[in-house]
Each structure stands twice: as C-alpha cells, then as structure tokens.
Design an enzyme around this catalytic site. Structure first.
Site, PDB file in Angstrom:
ATOM      1  N   VAL A  60      -9.564  -0.226   2.238  1.00 50.67           N
ATOM      2  CA  VAL A  60      -9.550  -1.099   1.060  1.00 50.67           C
ATOM      3  C   VAL A  60      -8.121  -1.404   0.633  1.00 50.67           C
ATOM      4  O   VAL A  60      -7.790  -2.540   0.269  1.00 50.67           O
ATOM      5  CB  VAL A  60     -10.347  -0.461  -0.088  1.00 50.67           C
ATOM      6  CG1 VAL A  60     -10.114  -1.207  -1.404  1.00 50.67           C
ATOM      7  CG2 VAL A  60     -11.840  -0.455   0.246  1.00 50.67           C
ATOM      8  N   GLU A  61      -7.253  -0.404   0.685  1.00 54.29           N
ATOM      9  CA  GLU A  61      -5.894  -0.587   0.178  1.00 54.29           C
ATOM     10  C   GLU A  61      -5.028  -1.477   1.068  1.00 54.29           C
ATOM     11  O   GLU A  61      -4.222  -2.266   0.560  1.00 54.29           O
ATOM     12  CB  GLU A  61      -5.216   0.765  -0.005  1.00 54.29           C
ATOM     13  CG  GLU A  61      -5.685   1.537  -1.219  1.00 54.29           C
ATOM     14  CD  GLU A  61      -5.233   0.900  -2.526  1.00 54.29           C
ATOM     15  OE1 GLU A  61      -4.467  -0.075  -2.500  1.00 54.29           O
ATOM     16  OE2 GLU A  61      -5.653   1.389  -3.582  1.00 54.29           O
ATOM     17  N   SER A  62      -5.146  -1.349   2.384  1.00 58.36           N
ATOM     18  CA  SER A  62      -4.221  -2.098   3.244  1.00 58.36           C
ATOM     19  C   SER A  62      -4.853  -2.623   4.520  1.00 58.36           C
ATOM     20  O   SER A  62      -4.136  -3.025   5.431  1.00 58.36           O
ATOM     21  CB  SER A  62      -3.020  -1.217   3.621  1.00 58.36           C
ATOM     22  OG  SER A  62      -3.415  -0.189   4.524  1.00 58.36           O
TER      23      SER A  62
END
Length: 398
Positions: free
Chosen positions: A122-124
């Site tokens: 989700v973050e990167s």
C-alpha cells in the site's frame, strides 16, 4: 505516518501570491533563522551547511495537504486501486521471495508476514513508487509556510540528523510531498525512533534495503500494540434492525457484547474464545460491508490515521493469506477502477486526443482534466472521477 489536517492556503499569501521570487526570498530568510534551532536539536553545522543552502520552495506541497485521497474519495474508489489483482499477485510473489526474511521478522517482532507485506504494497507498491519530491525542499517549504510549521521543522531536523549520522545519503533523496519516504514511507522522526537494521550492515537504510524496511515496519507495528497471533478483525453480518449508533472505532466493547447482539462472521468462522475488546466499523453505512475490529487494527491505523487506509492494509493482508475478499458489496452502482482499468482509461483518453502524459494508472491533473472534458461531452457531472461508467462509455465509443 503523517497526522492529517485541513490546511489553509497560507503559503501563496505569505510568499507574495503569484511572485515566486518573493516566496523564495522568504524561504531563504526563514531557513537562516532555523539554522541555530537545528543546531540546538543536534544537527551539526557541517550537515546544515552542506545541505540547506539553495533549498527551493515548492508551493505544490501546500496544495497537496488539502487533497489527501484517504479523505476525498469514496471508500470503494480508494480501495479499488489499492487492493486490486495486481497488488495481490505481486504481494504473494514477495511473500515467497522474502520468505526467510519475513519468517525471521515474525519470530522477532510477532507481526505476521502478510501484514508487513501489505503495508509495503500500500505504501510504495513494493518499492516501485516511493515519491518524487526532493525531501529537503518539501520539508523546508512546510517548515516555513502554512500551518503546523513546528511539526515539519521537527521532521526537517530529524532528516538532517539521519543524513549526518550516515543512515541516509542526501543526494537524490526523494519522497512524498509531506516528507514520508522509503520502501514503507516513514516520516523522518519515526525513522529515527523506530527504524532497525534488518540486514546487519550497521545502517538503517529504509530506502535501499528491503530487509531494513520490512523489519522496521514490523518493529513499528509491534510498538504500536500489535498482538501476535491475533487477527486484525473480521467482516461481519448485522442482524435485522441492528442499532448502528453503536459503530465507531472508539466504541470498544468485549467480544461477547457483539456476539450477544447477533453479529456473525461473514465467512462463517468461529469467534475467538476470549473477551478481547472490539469495535464495529461501517465505513459506507449500514448498507455496505461491516467490520468488527480488534487491537491489531488500531496498530495498523496508527501508521496513517485514516479509516480507509487501515482497511486497505487489512483487506490486502487477508487476500495475501488466501482470503476470498468481501462478502457484502459496497453500496454503489459505479465502483472504482483498478490500476489496470485506470491505465485502460488513460489509453482511451489519448485516443480521444487528450495529452495526459504517460499511461501509468496514476491519475494526475492532466488525466483528471481530460476526464472532466469527456464527462462534460457525455453530459455527465464533470467531477474528474475515474468511474466505471466513464470507462464503459469510452469503450463503447460514445
């Protein structure tokens, strides 16, 4: 990990609206005033003087503060691009690729591999999209204009301390507009406080080292209260006439309170045999999916304080464990688009003569401007939303 705020557009006014030279001058003067404060916070004079002169103001970071998708998009649109088939397949591949590392982290920190990999995804997008903004420029801008300057000054000083200590190389250091960076997007102060050396090379490099990034994420979640061996929560089915005023993440009650009122797991599974506290979430109201969440959901939520964000990680982690997905559909007849569908939409916009740049599934301003133009042409509300109805209309050649 940036606390969310509604931010006034003070930068343009304070910088002399429409006068970038005046804004740059104000930034230069502000940074000169910040230098002694940074030194008092442990930043060396050599580090400041090597990296802060010549910093450029970036008004885009101020505008971005008002456009956080976790709060602007309907939850089904937000989740459609974050929990899609591509991200699930990629995450399952990463679980296999890093199985040994993840098993070691789980033994050390107690956080299961699927959750850690879901945060990474989700973050990167598993390290593919870590942000393009020069970090020092972004944090310098936010330290000198707009609201919450004290917060961003602390982040700027923390970043410079990390650079001075050798954890990070300042050259080409980029991240999000708000200062989060690396494989799992830590803010600098969180990086300084929580990051660990996962590969044993003596550095905490969350930018270039997958092992450091994943170990640090597991360490963060455990410190945030993660309970080993427990689920984040479950999708539930509500009985007819259920009192929905009981919902809300802070209305935590013993599990038996909810089961006595007829809540059942949507997957038909059994409830834990204990009295752990749980809260009911209805992110799209009583007509959409419902979730009973436990302490581990709060640990995920602490990573970035937005309900849709926490659900994205939780639901992605379920898919990575082989889960079947939601039983209850979202209450909309126009669901959001996956990244593959967004790329298809962009390609169709190009065939209509719109200059949107690269077909990458990332809907920037040029893509949204083209979407608004096509919506107006088709007699739809020109809201710039990448909706299924628009994609289908362009597929038909309308």
């Amino acid at each position: 990990m940036l606390p969310l705020a509604t931010v006034l557009f003070a930068f343009a006014t304070a910088a002399g609206a429409g006068d970038p030279d005046a804004g740059q001058g104000r930034l230069d003067r502000c940074l000169a005033e910040l230098r002694p404060l940074a030194l008092a916070r442990g930043v060396s004079a050599a580090t400041w003087d090597a990296h802060m002169p010549g910093r450029r103001q970036d008004p885009e970071v101020q505008r971005a503060l008002d456009r956080q998708p976790e709060f602007e998009l309907p939850i089904w649109d937000y989740l459609a691009a974050l929990v899609d088939e591509e991200r699930i397949a990629d995450g399952q591949a990463r679980l296999l690729e890093h199985a040994g590392l993840l098993a070691r982290m789980e033994a050390e920190h107690g956080v299961d591999a699927a959750t850690v990999v879901a945060v990474w995804g989700v973050e990167s997008d598993y390290g593919r999209v870590t942000g393009r903004k020069p970090l020092l420029d972004s944090l310098a801008t936010l330290s000198c204009a707009g609201r919450r300057q004290a917060f961003f000054r602390g982040e700027l000083f923390a970043l410079l301390a990390l650079i001075g200590r050798g954890d990070l190389d300042a050259e080409d250091l980029t991240g999000s507009w708000a200062g989060a960076f690396g494989q799992t997007q830590f803010m600098p102060s969180t990086y300084a406080r929580v990051a660990v050396d996962g590969d044993g090379d003596g550095r905490r490099d969350l930018v270039g080292s997958v092992a450091d990034a994943l170990a640090s994420t597991a360490h963060y979640l455990r410190r945030a209260g993660w309970q080993p061996g427990q689920a984040w929560g479950h999708e539930v089915l509500l009985p007819e006439g259920f009192d929905t005023s009981l919902q809300g993440r802070r209305q935590r009650r013993p599990l038996s309170y909810w089961t006595d009122r007829g809540l059942r797991r949507a997957d038909g599974g059994d409830w834990p045999k204990d009295e752990r506290k749980a809260a009911l979430l209805l992110p799209a109201g009583p007509q959409g999916p419902a979730f009973l969440v436990f302490r581990n959901y709060d640990a995920i939520f602490s990573y970035n304080a937005a309900e849709s964000y926490a659900l994205a990680i939780a639901l992605l982690s379920d898919h990575l464990r082989g889960g079947a997905g939601l039983r209850m559909p979202w209450p909309t007849d126009d669901p959001g688009l996956s990244r593959a569908q967004r790329r298809e939409l962009q390609a169709l916009l190009i065939t209509r003569g719109h200059d949107i740049g690269e077909v990458d599934g990332l809907l920037g301003e040029r893509s949204r401007r083209a979407i608004r133009a096509e919506q107006a042409r088709l007699g739809l509300e020109p809201d710039g939303k990448a909706a299924r109805s628009l994609l289908e209309a362009l597929r038909r050649g309308d």
